[in-house]
Design an enzyme around this catalytic site. Sequence first.
Site, PDB file in Angstrom:
ATOM      1  N   SER A  29     -47.012  47.962   4.520  1.00 18.08           N
ATOM      2  CA  SER A  29     -46.644  49.315   4.953  1.00 18.08           C
ATOM      3  C   SER A  29     -45.135  49.542   4.956  1.00 18.08           C
ATOM      4  CB  SER A  29     -47.244  49.634   6.331  1.00 18.08           C
ATOM      5  OG  SER A  29     -48.654  49.601   6.263  1.00 18.08           O
ATOM      6  N   GLY A  69     -46.830  48.044  -1.752  1.00  8.63           N
ATOM      7  CA  GLY A  69     -48.114  48.483  -2.293  1.00  8.63           C
ATOM      8  C   GLY A  69     -48.122  49.995  -2.450  1.00  8.63           C
ATOM      9  N   GLY A  70     -48.723  50.681  -1.495  1.00  9.37           N
ATOM     10  CA  GLY A  70     -48.937  52.132  -1.576  1.00  9.37           C
ATOM     11  C   GLY A  70     -47.697  52.920  -1.987  1.00  9.37           C
ATOM     12  N   GLU A  81     -46.480  38.712   4.003  1.00 10.67           N
ATOM     13  CA  GLU A  81     -47.268  39.929   4.163  1.00 10.67           C
ATOM     14  C   GLU A  81     -48.284  39.744   5.285  1.00 10.67           C
ATOM     15  OE1 GLU A  81     -47.262  42.529   0.360  1.00 10.67           O
ATOM     16  OE2 GLU A  81     -48.973  41.195   0.282  1.00 10.67           O
ATOM     17  N   ASN A 118     -46.342  46.421  -6.310  1.00  6.83           N
ATOM     18  CA  ASN A 118     -47.670  45.875  -6.627  1.00  6.83           C
ATOM     19  C   ASN A 118     -48.642  47.047  -6.687  1.00  6.83           C
ATOM     20  OD1 ASN A 118     -50.091  44.562  -6.822  1.00  6.83           O
ATOM     21  ND2 ASN A 118     -50.016  43.613  -4.787  1.00  6.83           N
ATOM     22  N   TRP A 119     -48.990  47.438  -7.905  1.00  3.09           N
ATOM     23  CA  TRP A 119     -49.827  48.640  -8.073  1.00  3.09           C
ATOM     24  C   TRP A 119     -51.299  48.358  -7.793  1.00  3.09           C
ATOM     25  CZ3 TRP A 119     -47.551  50.635 -13.410  1.00  3.09           C
ATOM     26  CH2 TRP A 119     -46.204  50.953 -13.233  1.00  3.09           C
ATOM     27  N   LYS A 120     -51.648  47.110  -7.604  1.00  3.77           N
ATOM     28  CA  LYS A 120     -53.045  46.719  -7.342  1.00  3.77           C
ATOM     29  C   LYS A 120     -53.961  47.348  -8.405  1.00  3.77           C
ATOM     30  CE  LYS A 120     -51.763  46.036  -2.564  1.00  3.77           C
ATOM     31  NZ  LYS A 120     -52.103  46.027  -1.155  1.00  3.77           N
ATOM     32  N   GLY A 152     -51.491  48.143   4.023  1.00  4.52           N
ATOM     33  CA  GLY A 152     -52.268  49.370   3.815  1.00  4.52           C
ATOM     34  C   GLY A 152     -52.718  50.042   5.096  1.00  4.52           C
ATOM     35  N   GLU A 166     -55.432  39.788  -0.485  1.00  3.18           N
ATOM     36  CA  GLU A 166     -56.663  40.368  -1.032  1.00  3.18           C
ATOM     37  C   GLU A 166     -57.372  39.375  -1.949  1.00  3.18           C
ATOM     38  OE1 GLU A 166     -54.724  43.875  -2.533  1.00  3.18           O
ATOM     39  OE2 GLU A 166     -54.377  44.536  -0.477  1.00  3.18           O
ATOM     40  N   HIS A 182     -52.000  36.597  -3.004  1.00  4.18           N
ATOM     41  CA  HIS A 182     -52.076  37.827  -2.200  1.00  4.18           C
ATOM     42  C   HIS A 182     -53.275  37.724  -1.261  1.00  4.18           C
ATOM     43  CE1 HIS A 182     -52.386  42.000  -1.058  1.00  4.18           C
ATOM     44  NE2 HIS A 182     -51.143  42.159  -1.503  1.00  4.18           N
TER      45      HIS A 182
HETATM   46  P1  13P Z   1     -48.898  48.344   1.347  1.00  6.67           P
HETATM   47  O1  13P Z   1     -47.433  48.538   1.051  1.00  6.67           O
HETATM   48  O2  13P Z   1     -49.771  49.409   0.772  1.00  6.67           O
HETATM   49  O3  13P Z   1     -49.138  48.084   2.802  1.00  6.67           O
HETATM   50  O4  13P Z   1     -49.339  47.000   0.569  1.00  6.67           O
HETATM   51  C1  13P Z   1     -48.573  45.866   0.700  1.00  6.67           C
HETATM   52  C2  13P Z   1     -49.066  44.886  -0.274  1.00  6.67           C
HETATM   53  O5  13P Z   1     -50.161  44.356  -0.142  1.00  6.67           O
HETATM   54  C3  13P Z   1     -48.206  44.579  -1.429  1.00  6.67           C
HETATM   55  O6  13P Z   1     -48.657  43.469  -2.106  1.00  6.67           O
END
Ligand code: 13P
Length: 250
Positions: free
Chosen positions: A213, A234-235, A167, A9-11, A173, A97, A95
């Site tokens: 993470s 994510g990251g 999640e 997920n590149w956000k 993050g 967010e 998600h």
């Molecule tokens: P991180 O891997 O950066 O913690 O993000 C997880 C995430 O929100 C994937 O959708």
Amino acid sequence: MRKNIVVGNWKMNLQRKESLDLVGKVISLLENQDVEVVLAPSYTCLYKVNKMCADLSFIQTASQNISKNKKGAFTGEVSAEMIHSMGVKYTILGHSERREYFNESNQDLQMKVDLAISNDLDVIFCCGESLEHRDAGIHFDWIKSQIEESLFHLSEDEFSKIVIAYEPIWAIGTGVTASSPQAEEIHAFIRSVIFDKYGMNVSANCSVLYGGSCNPNNAKELFSNENIDGGLIGGASLDANSFVEIIKSF
Ligand code: 13P
């Protein structure tokens, strides 16, 4: 048999060139393997990324969201039908967010889930608790109601198009991953909630992914659990080497 899946997920992070470079690198590092890899770029790059992956059966793409409306005067929105028309297989929905910054409720998500399914998109449905929920001991109930209120109106057949991603918000993050036993406890719980509603066949075949993470150092241990079928990354998905190392942790 349920599938192992790793989603990047590149956000809202990468420009067009960065996105295309990243896909190219990921493709060059991967061989045909058992894990399904899913890339979720921004809308602006989704068409091109999907085209680059079109001949590779083990890589799919996802949108990060869809509109809760079907069609019409909703400036700035992107519909499920539009995403499907690009040949994209999945959409991520719910998600944390989106729930937090865009006030998406379980009811909004029910509408999005229905639009996704009626437009032939598979859904990566996110759920998870905040630290406050966990500290108050209400995290199991919280997750159960997220799943019940957005998904349990679906038929057995429709539910087979759902992938769940657990999640925990406190792990996203932050560099703080849920421990392997903590994650497995929730994954087993999620599977039991699905079992109670839909029975063994559906619950045993539903992939449940972990996100928060997740990185090359912890993926192997997390993925070795009975009920963890992959990750929503994510990251670490923004770096081709880290992402592919995670995929190869299976
Ligand atoms: P991180 O891997 O950066 O913690 O993000 C997880 C995430 O929100 C994937 O959708």
